[in-house]
Design a protein around this motif. Structure first.
Motif, PDB file in Angstrom:
ATOM      1  N   PRO A  41      -0.593  -9.274  -5.562  1.00  0.00           N
ATOM      2  CA  PRO A  41      -0.125  -8.342  -6.596  1.00  0.00           C
ATOM      3  C   PRO A  41       1.388  -8.433  -6.793  1.00  0.00           C
ATOM      4  CG  PRO A  41      -1.623  -7.248  -5.076  1.00  0.00           C
ATOM      5  CD  PRO A  41      -1.337  -8.593  -4.490  1.00  0.00           C
ATOM      6  N   LYS A  42       1.826  -8.252  -8.033  1.00  0.00           N
ATOM      7  CA  LYS A  42       3.255  -8.381  -8.352  1.00  0.00           C
ATOM      8  C   LYS A  42       4.120  -7.344  -7.646  1.00  0.00           C
ATOM      9  CE  LYS A  42       2.837 -10.644 -12.877  1.00  0.00           C
ATOM     10  NZ  LYS A  42       1.412 -10.984 -12.764  1.00  0.00           N
ATOM     11  N   TRP A  43       3.532  -6.159  -7.341  1.00  0.00           N
ATOM     12  CA  TRP A  43       4.345  -5.128  -6.705  1.00  0.00           C
ATOM     13  C   TRP A  43       4.810  -5.529  -5.311  1.00  0.00           C
ATOM     14  CZ3 TRP A  43       2.081  -3.716  -2.207  1.00  0.00           C
ATOM     15  CH2 TRP A  43       0.688  -3.747  -2.117  1.00  0.00           C
ATOM     16  N   MET A  44       4.126  -6.494  -4.697  1.00  0.00           N
ATOM     17  CA  MET A  44       4.535  -6.908  -3.353  1.00  0.00           C
ATOM     18  C   MET A  44       5.915  -7.562  -3.351  1.00  0.00           C
ATOM     19  SD  MET A  44       1.334  -8.214  -1.112  1.00  0.00           S
ATOM     20  CE  MET A  44       0.201  -7.001  -0.429  1.00  0.00           C
ATOM     21  N   ALA A  45       6.254  -8.194  -4.454  1.00  0.00           N
ATOM     22  CA  ALA A  45       7.561  -8.849  -4.533  1.00  0.00           C
ATOM     23  C   ALA A  45       8.703  -7.839  -4.593  1.00  0.00           C
ATOM     24  CB  ALA A  45       7.610  -9.760  -5.759  1.00  0.00           C
ATOM     25  N   ALA A  46       8.386  -6.582  -4.897  1.00  0.00           N
ATOM     26  CA  ALA A  46       9.435  -5.562  -5.028  1.00  0.00           C
ATOM     27  C   ALA A  46       9.466  -4.585  -3.863  1.00  0.00           C
ATOM     28  CB  ALA A  46       9.232  -4.792  -6.334  1.00  0.00           C
ATOM     29  N   ILE A  47       8.635  -4.814  -2.832  1.00  0.00           N
ATOM     30  CA  ILE A  47       8.547  -3.859  -1.725  1.00  0.00           C
ATOM     31  C   ILE A  47       9.894  -3.643  -1.051  1.00  0.00           C
ATOM     32  CG2 ILE A  47       7.666  -3.615   0.643  1.00  0.00           C
ATOM     33  CD1 ILE A  47       4.988  -4.463  -0.255  1.00  0.00           C
ATOM     34  N   ASP A  48      10.687  -4.717  -0.939  1.00  0.00           N
ATOM     35  CA  ASP A  48      11.970  -4.572  -0.238  1.00  0.00           C
ATOM     36  C   ASP A  48      12.947  -3.665  -0.978  1.00  0.00           C
ATOM     37  OD1 ASP A  48      12.230  -6.353  -2.326  1.00  0.00           O
ATOM     38  OD2 ASP A  48      13.636  -7.661  -1.279  1.00  0.00           O
ATOM     39  N   ARG A  49      12.625  -3.312  -2.228  1.00  0.00           N
ATOM     40  CA  ARG A  49      13.487  -2.414  -3.002  1.00  0.00           C
ATOM     41  C   ARG A  49      12.891  -1.013  -3.125  1.00  0.00           C
ATOM     42  NH1 ARG A  49      13.332  -7.172  -5.946  1.00  0.00           N
ATOM     43  NH2 ARG A  49      12.012  -6.263  -7.575  1.00  0.00           N
ATOM     44  N   PHE A  50      11.758  -0.772  -2.491  1.00  0.00           N
ATOM     45  CA  PHE A  50      11.123   0.544  -2.559  1.00  0.00           C
ATOM     46  C   PHE A  50      11.924   1.568  -1.763  1.00  0.00           C
ATOM     47  CE2 PHE A  50       6.360  -0.449  -3.527  1.00  0.00           C
ATOM     48  CZ  PHE A  50       6.752  -1.097  -4.683  1.00  0.00           C
ATOM     49  N   SER A  51      12.017   2.771  -2.308  1.00  0.00           N
ATOM     50  CA  SER A  51      12.627   3.877  -1.581  1.00  0.00           C
ATOM     51  C   SER A  51      11.651   4.353  -0.500  1.00  0.00           C
ATOM     52  CB  SER A  51      12.936   5.029  -2.541  1.00  0.00           C
ATOM     53  OG  SER A  51      11.727   5.579  -3.039  1.00  0.00           O
ATOM     54  N   PRO A  52      12.135   5.099   0.510  1.00  0.00           N
ATOM     55  CA  PRO A  52      11.221   5.630   1.527  1.00  0.00           C
ATOM     56  C   PRO A  52      10.068   6.442   0.934  1.00  0.00           C
ATOM     57  CG  PRO A  52      13.478   5.841   2.283  1.00  0.00           C
ATOM     58  CD  PRO A  52      13.551   5.352   0.862  1.00  0.00           C
ATOM     59  N   ALA A  53      10.364   7.259  -0.094  1.00  0.00           N
ATOM     60  CA  ALA A  53       9.307   8.056  -0.718  1.00  0.00           C
ATOM     61  C   ALA A  53       8.258   7.164  -1.372  1.00  0.00           C
ATOM     62  CB  ALA A  53       9.914   9.012  -1.749  1.00  0.00           C
ATOM     63  N   LYS A  54       8.710   6.072  -1.987  1.00  0.00           N
ATOM     64  CA  LYS A  54       7.791   5.159  -2.647  1.00  0.00           C
ATOM     65  C   LYS A  54       6.940   4.401  -1.623  1.00  0.00           C
ATOM     66  CE  LYS A  54       7.942   2.454  -6.896  1.00  0.00           C
ATOM     67  NZ  LYS A  54       8.851   1.804  -7.880  1.00  0.00           N
ATOM     68  N   VAL A  55       7.532   4.072  -0.494  1.00  0.00           N
ATOM     69  CA  VAL A  55       6.790   3.407   0.577  1.00  0.00           C
ATOM     70  C   VAL A  55       5.713   4.346   1.117  1.00  0.00           C
ATOM     71  CG1 VAL A  55       6.958   2.538   2.939  1.00  0.00           C
ATOM     72  CG2 VAL A  55       8.644   1.846   1.240  1.00  0.00           C
ATOM     73  N   LEU A  56       6.059   5.605   1.311  1.00  0.00           N
ATOM     74  CA  LEU A  56       5.089   6.603   1.769  1.00  0.00           C
ATOM     75  C   LEU A  56       3.937   6.720   0.764  1.00  0.00           C
ATOM     76  CD1 LEU A  56       4.427   8.901   3.827  1.00  0.00           C
ATOM     77  CD2 LEU A  56       5.670  10.439   2.305  1.00  0.00           C
ATOM     78  N   GLY A  57       4.275   6.808  -0.520  1.00  0.00           N
ATOM     79  CA  GLY A  57       3.249   6.899  -1.558  1.00  0.00           C
ATOM     80  C   GLY A  57       2.372   5.664  -1.619  1.00  0.00           C
ATOM     81  N   LEU A  58       2.978   4.489  -1.381  1.00  0.00           N
ATOM     82  CA  LEU A  58       2.198   3.258  -1.382  1.00  0.00           C
ATOM     83  C   LEU A  58       1.147   3.277  -0.276  1.00  0.00           C
ATOM     84  CD1 LEU A  58       1.773   0.349  -2.452  1.00  0.00           C
ATOM     85  CD2 LEU A  58       3.507  -0.392  -0.796  1.00  0.00           C
ATOM     86  N   GLY A  59       1.528   3.789   0.889  1.00  0.00           N
ATOM     87  CA  GLY A  59       0.562   3.903   1.979  1.00  0.00           C
ATOM     88  C   GLY A  59      -0.606   4.791   1.609  1.00  0.00           C
ATOM     89  N   VAL A  60      -0.317   5.912   0.953  1.00  0.00           N
ATOM     90  CA  VAL A  60      -1.390   6.814   0.511  1.00  0.00           C
ATOM     91  C   VAL A  60      -2.296   6.118  -0.499  1.00  0.00           C
ATOM     92  CG1 VAL A  60      -1.906   8.972  -0.693  1.00  0.00           C
ATOM     93  CG2 VAL A  60      -0.008   8.882   0.939  1.00  0.00           C
ATOM     94  N   MET A  61      -1.699   5.435  -1.465  1.00  0.00           N
ATOM     95  CA  MET A  61      -2.483   4.780  -2.518  1.00  0.00           C
ATOM     96  C   MET A  61      -3.388   3.684  -1.959  1.00  0.00           C
ATOM     97  SD  MET A  61      -1.936   6.189  -5.434  1.00  0.00           S
ATOM     98  CE  MET A  61      -2.532   4.912  -6.560  1.00  0.00           C
ATOM     99  N   LEU A  62      -2.865   2.884  -1.026  1.00  0.00           N
ATOM    100  CA  LEU A  62      -3.646   1.769  -0.500  1.00  0.00           C
ATOM    101  C   LEU A  62      -4.773   2.226   0.415  1.00  0.00           C
ATOM    102  CD1 LEU A  62      -0.962  -0.983   0.217  1.00  0.00           C
ATOM    103  CD2 LEU A  62      -2.623  -0.876  -1.645  1.00  0.00           C
ATOM    104  N   SER A  63      -4.711   3.471   0.872  1.00  0.00           N
ATOM    105  CA  SER A  63      -5.806   3.975   1.701  1.00  0.00           C
ATOM    106  C   SER A  63      -6.784   4.811   0.881  1.00  0.00           C
ATOM    107  CB  SER A  63      -5.263   4.804   2.871  1.00  0.00           C
ATOM    108  OG  SER A  63      -4.536   5.930   2.408  1.00  0.00           O
ATOM    109  N   ALA A  64      -6.275   5.788   0.147  1.00  0.00           N
ATOM    110  CA  ALA A  64      -7.149   6.741  -0.532  1.00  0.00           C
ATOM    111  C   ALA A  64      -7.586   6.294  -1.922  1.00  0.00           C
ATOM    112  CB  ALA A  64      -6.457   8.098  -0.635  1.00  0.00           C
ATOM    113  N   ALA A  65      -6.867   5.335  -2.527  1.00  0.00           N
ATOM    114  CA  ALA A  65      -7.219   4.921  -3.895  1.00  0.00           C
ATOM    115  C   ALA A  65      -7.584   3.442  -3.959  1.00  0.00           C
ATOM    116  CB  ALA A  65      -6.052   5.215  -4.839  1.00  0.00           C
ATOM    117  N   ASN A  66      -7.927   2.850  -2.817  1.00  0.00           N
ATOM    118  CA  ASN A  66      -8.293   1.443  -2.755  1.00  0.00           C
ATOM    119  C   ASN A  66      -9.784   1.278  -3.033  1.00  0.00           C
ATOM    120  OD1 ASN A  66      -9.382  -0.921  -0.981  1.00  0.00           O
ATOM    121  ND2 ASN A  66      -7.221  -1.408  -1.303  1.00  0.00           N
TER     122      ASN A  66
END
Length: 225
Positions: free
Chosen positions: A107-132
Motif C-alpha cells: 500500500p502507498k501509505w507505507m511509504a509515508a509511515i516515517d512522517r506519521f505523527s504519534p497520533a496517526k501511528v496510534l490510529g493506524l494500529g487501530v485501523m489495521l486491527s479493527a477495520a482490516n
C-alpha cells in the motif's frame, strides 16, 4: 473458560499472522521515533482488537440463548456468513497474487509511515486491527463465540484479553526484539520485512481460505445440531 479459549485460539493465530501490520511495525521501528511509535502502534492494535471483541460481548450477552452444550443459533449464522466472506476474499487474493519471483505491491501509505505523527501511528494500529478485512471478521467471530458460552462475564472478558494477547504476537515479537536489542535488531527485522512483503498476498489468500472454511464448518455444525 478453557473451552471458550480453545474455540478462539485458531482465530487468534490467524489474526497474529498478518503480514501488512508486521511490515508496518518493522518500518515504524526503523524510524527515528521508532521506540515511541512502535509502542503506540501496538497499543492502537490492542485497543482496536479489544474494543471490537468487547462490542460483540456486549451485543451477544443480552441476545445469547446458548446452553453449556450448544451455542446459540445466531452464533452459527454469524460464523457461516463470516466464513463465506473469508473464502470469497481468499479466492480474490489468490487471483491477485503476483507472478512467481515478483514482490507484491505494498500500500502507498507505507511509504509515508516515517512522517506519521504519534497520533496517526496510534490510529493506524487501530485501523489495521479493527477495520482490516481479515482481522475484523476473525475478531467478531471470536467475540461471538466467547459471548455465547455459559461462563461468567469476568471469565468472558479474561478470555477476550487472552485472545487479544495471542492475536498481537505478530507485533509483540518484533517490538520486543527491538526494545531488547536496539539497533542490532534492524538487520534481522529487515529480513522479516522482506519475507513478509514477498509472500504477503499468498499468506493472506491461504489464511482467508483456511479460516473461512473453519468458520463455515463451525457455523454449519451449530445450525444443524
Amino acid at each position: 473458560m478453557g473451552t471458550a479459549l480453545g474455540d478462539v485460539l485458531g482465530l487468534a493465530a490467524g489474526v497474529a499472522i498478518s503480514p501488512l501490520p508486521i511490515i508496518a511495525i518493522i518500518i515504524i521501528l526503523g524510524t527515528p521515533s521508532g521506540r515511541l511509535n512502535g509502542l503506540l502502534f501496538t497499543l492502537g492494535w490492542v485497543v482496536g482488537l479489544f474494543a471490537l471483541g468487547a462490542v460483540m460481548l456486549a451485543i451477544g450477552g443480552p441476545a445469547a440463548d446458548s446452553t453449556p452444550s450448544k451455542p446459540a443459533a445466531w452464533v452459527g449464522g454469524l460464523k457461516l456468513g463470516l466464513g463465506v466472506l473469508l473464502v470469497l476474499l481468499g479466492a480474490r487474493q489468490w487471483h491477485r497474487r503476483p507472478p512467481a519471483g515478483e514482490e507484491a505491491e505494498l500500500p502507498k501509505w507505507m511509504a509515508a509511515i516515517d512522517r506519521f505523527s504519534p497520533a496517526k501511528v496510534l490510529g493506524l494500529g487501530v485501523m489495521l486491527s479493527a477495520a482490516n478485512l481479515k482481522n475484523a471478521p476473525l475478531t467478531i467471530a471470536a467475540g461471538a463465540s466467547i459471548s455465547a458460552t455459559a461462563i461468567p462475564d469476568a471469565q468472558k472478558v479474561a478470555t477476550l484479553a487472552l485472545f487479544v494477547i495471542i492475536a498481537s504476537l505478530g507485533l509483540l515479537v518484533p517490538l520486543g526484539v527491538f526494545l531488547i536489542t536496539g539497533e542490532r535488531a534492524k538487520a534481522m527485522l529487515g529480513n522479516w520485512r522482506g519475507w513478509a512483503a514477498r509472500h504477503n498476498i499468498a499468506i493472506m489468500a491461504v489464511l482467508f481460505a483456511v479460516l473461512g472454511l473453519k468458520l463455515l464448518g463451525d457455523g454449519i455444525g451449530i445450525l444443524v445440531s
